[in-house]
Motif scaffolding. Structure first.
Motif, mmCIF file in Angstrom:
data_model
loop_
_atom_site.group_PDB
_atom_site.id
_atom_site.type_symbol
_atom_site.label_atom_id
_atom_site.label_comp_id
_atom_site.label_asym_id
_atom_site.label_seq_id
_atom_site.Cartn_x
_atom_site.Cartn_y
_atom_site.Cartn_z
ATOM 1 N N GLY A 1 0.817 -1.202 0.000
ATOM 2 C CA GLY A 1 0.000 0.000 0.000
ATOM 3 C C GLY A 1 0.850 1.250 0.000
ATOM 4 O O GLY A 1 2.062 1.212 0.204
ATOM 5 N N CYS B 1 -6.207 3.991 1.559
ATOM 6 C CA CYS B 1 -6.769 2.744 1.066
ATOM 7 C C CYS B 1 -8.281 2.876 0.948
ATOM 8 O O CYS B 1 -8.876 3.842 1.444
ATOM 9 N N GLN C 1 -10.528 -2.348 1.731
ATOM 10 C CA GLN C 1 -9.182 -2.690 2.187
ATOM 11 C C GLN C 1 -9.026 -2.423 3.674
ATOM 12 O O GLN C 1 -8.371 -3.183 4.396
ATOM 13 N N PHE D 1 -1.574 -5.895 -0.326
ATOM 14 C CA PHE D 1 -2.957 -6.090 -0.731
ATOM 15 C C PHE D 1 -3.013 -6.962 -1.981
ATOM 16 O O PHE D 1 -2.261 -6.762 -2.933
ATOM 17 N N VAL E 1 -5.289 -9.445 3.787
ATOM 18 C CA VAL E 1 -4.175 -8.507 3.769
ATOM 19 C C VAL E 1 -3.021 -9.131 4.559
ATOM 20 O O VAL E 1 -3.232 -9.691 5.640
#
Length: 400
Positions: free
Chosen positions: A234, A240, A244, A341, A346
């Motif tokens: 990220g 985000c 996410q 991601f 995650v």
């Protein structure tokens, strides 16, 4: 090669390790003294000193205690006081039938010292019976305290089905100031020990670790991970999406619940457990830093921002006052930059500043930086409620 205890804790071992006496569901080597340790209900003491010389290949541990704590979880405890379960094993408290007590070490190397033979050695110690013949290397990311490299592997002949096509290595920074900071502040040690001692029971998604080594003299380290590409890191400046964020907070709940009020872990010598909200930034440091920052950048900040910062600094000492439970093991740099991601979950990386903190720190830090102000205000309550629900479902208590 692995030394194991059987499900009954008294069965035959791979080689002679002393005589055991059964007593009230505990087994003790005859003539030993019950150890004094933080973890409750010691289950056994085990000595490998009679091992045949051919099997003694750079074992890191020569003696261990196998322990069961008050929550029914099994661990390995070394005589130095460190908790350990072999990183190649499943969670000890889940498998119960076989607890791996010993692992072998590999040399600590720099990026330029990595060789096909070194990677082969690491992989074979993880049950991957292939021989790396060559590799190509590329830089990964822009870490402040460490250097990260990706190695694309070539094998002699057809590689086994479980052989990775690439791996990722992490090393001390090439910058002397950054490297010294990582060593003196204990950041390198914290990350290595997290992967050795806690990652396998943290529930949060992290890369599988093939090697996690720290040189006790130089404090250099090396980590070798699975490569999670095509997952991408990220960007903190971009933030985000809400989806996410939901995935990230779901992982946070897994981490926090796994070590909720876990004083066994909190008391380990490698775990930093500050009395207050956090320990790296003292009130004195925050006050002096704000004086410099305001003087330098006040012309670029809105008055409202300056007022908020002034108020925060005035109340920092109270905010950072000693806290009681609940506490939990925390990432302590839980932001978008340290997340990969791609896919259903995650993955969280960069555990150098992880420590045992008052609950809520990771979540507050993440929400404060993941969105613009309007998006955060509109969705913060919903995200917090979902995080709390996940935390409770996974066993956390006394937190509302």
């Amino acid at each position: 090669m692995r030394l194991t205890l059987t499900k009954a804790m008294t069965g035959a071992l791979p080689w002679h390790c002393g005589t055991f006496r059964r007593q009230q569901n505990r087994c003790w080597p005859i003539g030993t003294v019950r150890p004094s340790c933080a973890v409750k209900t010691p289950m056994a003491i085990l000595s490998t000193s009679p091992c045949p010389p051919a099997t003694l290949i750079r074992w890191r541990l020569l003696f261990t205690h196998v322990l069961k704590n008050s929550r029914g979880k099994f661990y390995i405890k070394t005589l130095s006081g460190r908790m350990r379960v072999c990183q190649q094993a499943a969670h000890a408290h889940r498998i119960r039938g076989e607890i791996v007590a010993l692992i072998q070490s590999v040399p600590v190397v720099s990026p330029t010292q990595v060789t096909p033979g070194w990677i082969t050695d690491v992989l074979q110690k993880n049950g991957i019976d292939g021989t790396v013949s060559a590799f190509t290397m590329e830089n990964v990311g822009t870490g402040q305290l460490g250097e990260t490299r990706r190695y694309f592997l070539e094998y002699e002949g057809a590689p086994p089905a479980n052989a990775p096509n690439s791996v990722v290595g992490k090393f001390p920074s090439d910058n002397e100031v950054a490297s010294t900071t990582g060593k003196e502040m204990g950041f390198y040690r914290s990350e290595v020990m997290f992967y050795r001692e806690a990652a396998h029971r943290a529930e949060i998604r992290t890369p599988k670790v093939y090697a996690a080594e720290l040189d006790p003299d130089s404090h250099d380290f090396v980590l070798l991970f699975e490569d999670l590409a095509p997952a991408v890191a990220g960007d903190h400046m971009q933030g985000c999406s809400l989806e996410q964020a939901r995935l990230a907070l779901k992982e946070a709940a897994k981490l926090h619940a796994a070590f909720w009020n876990d004083t066994d872990l909190m008391n380990q010598d490698w775990v930093y457990a500050p009395e207050g909200s956090q320990g790296f930034y003292t009130t004195e440091l925050m006050e002096s830093s704000w004086v410099h920052f305001e003087k330098t950048y006040a012309h670029r900040m809105e008055p409202e921002v300056i007022q908020v910062c002034d108020k925060y600094i005035r109340h920092h000492a109270a905010w950072n006052a000693p806290r009681d439970m609940p506490k939990c093991f925390s990432h302590n740099d839980f932001r978008v930059d340290n997340m990969l991601f791609g896919g259903e979950r995650v993955a969280v990386v960069d555990w150098q500043t992880s420590n045992f903190l008052g609950s809520g720190m990771d979540v507050a830090y993440f929400l404060g930086g993941a969105f613009d102000r309007e998006t955060r205000r509109a969705n913060e309550a919903q995200l917090l409620h979902k995080y709390h629900d996940d935390l409770v479902v996974q066993g956390a208590e006394g937190y509302s």
